[in-house]
Write an enzyme that holds these catalytic residues in place. Structure first.
Site, PDB file in Angstrom:
ATOM      1  N   LYS A  20      92.346  88.826  81.996  1.00 41.99           N
ATOM      2  CA  LYS A  20      91.291  88.811  83.001  1.00 41.99           C
ATOM      3  C   LYS A  20      89.956  88.649  82.289  1.00 41.99           C
ATOM      4  CE  LYS A  20      92.966  91.485  86.984  1.00 41.99           C
ATOM      5  NZ  LYS A  20      92.727  92.704  87.801  1.00 41.99           N
TER       6      LYS A  20
ATOM      7  N   GLY B 259      95.955  91.206  78.596  1.00 35.75           N
ATOM      8  CA  GLY B 259      97.139  91.997  78.845  1.00 35.75           C
ATOM      9  C   GLY B 259      98.381  91.381  78.237  1.00 35.75           C
TER      10      GLY B 259
ATOM     11  N   ASP C 164      93.604  99.420  77.063  1.00 33.68           N
ATOM     12  CA  ASP C 164      93.522  99.327  78.516  1.00 33.68           C
ATOM     13  C   ASP C 164      93.683 100.692  79.172  1.00 33.68           C
ATOM     14  OD1 ASP C 164      96.165  99.400  77.590  1.00 33.68           O
ATOM     15  OD2 ASP C 164      96.939  98.319  79.334  1.00 33.68           O
TER      16      ASP C 164
END
Length: 242
Positions: free
Chosen positions: A13, A8, A95
């Site tokens: 993550k 991100g 995303d």
């Protein structure tokens, strides 16, 4: 086992999935090969996928390709389980696609709105026939606080934690309520307007600020902080034979 990496704007993550089941998640600002090795220690990883909305060290991709023969660099050429009605798919954040795919995995053939509350807040709509129609992008909580502080001469920097009166009784509460209540009204407005068109709409809230906002929302929503990871795992299965 699958390795999922979601890079991100402010952090990454990294997650491990056994089939469709999420086994382990780690969040970090910086990661490298040693971080990956520690995460997968003692486990056999069959495939991996990397998705990013930010700049990254290209050598990380080479490392992932060498370490995992079944590797997907999620880009505009990656096969998707949804169709894109977006007019500029090349500029569509990976995303955002993964988020609606993650929602579709849980509620297939349903109209879904995915709200991702991170550095930016994105609102993305997937139609029940699997077509991603598009969505909107707005500043996230911290961006709004920072903009008020840095874009003015005297407004202080405050955070989201604290009293949220309907009308601020001092400058910090005026800023906090203006930002947080403004976002809540924004979210409720999107949900209300889309439900007029799609009465059976399912609403998902994800991202770093999901829990903070969910506790204050009135509309029924599904909170899933790992929605994008689940979507990336599904996209991985659509691109490799495991």
């Amino acid at each position: 086992m699958n390795l999922i990496i979601d890079q991100g704007n402010t952090s990454a993550k990294l997650a491990l999935f056994e089939g469709r089941e999420l086994v382990k998640v780690r969040q970090t600002v910086h990661w490298d090969e040693s971080f990956v090795d520690e995460l997968i220690s003692g486990r056999k990883v069959d495939a991996a996928i990397f998705s990013s909305v930010a700049r990254y060290d290209i050598s990380l991709l080479d490392m992932l390709r060498n370490k995992f023969p079944l590797f997907v660099d999620f880009n505009k050429d990656t096969r998707l389980p949804v169709t894109l009605g977006y007019r500029t798919p090349d500029t569509l954040g990976r995303d955002r696609i993964a988020g609606v795919v993650g929602a579709m995995e849980q509620y297939p053939q349903s109209d879904v709105l995915v709200i991702d509350a991170g550095t930016a807040i994105t609102y993305d709509f997937l139609r029940s026939d699997g077509c991603f129609l598009g969505g909107n992008i707005a500043p996230g909580i911290n961006l709004r606080f920072t903009a008020l502080n840095q874009g003015t001469g005297r407004l202080p920097m405050v955070g989201p934690e604290g009293d949220l009166p309907l009308l601020g009784y001092d400058t910090p509460t005026a800023i906090r309520s203006g930002v947080v209540r403004g976002i809540l009204l924004e979210i409720e407005g999107y949900i209300r307007d889309l439900q007029l068109k799609c009465p059976s709409l399912f609403v998902f809230l994800t991202g770093g600020d999901a829990l903070l906002l969910a506790a204050k929302l009135k509309s029924p929503i599904f909170v899933d902080k790992n929605l994008v990871l689940k979507g990336l795992n599904r996209i991985l299965y659509d691109n490799v034979e495991i």
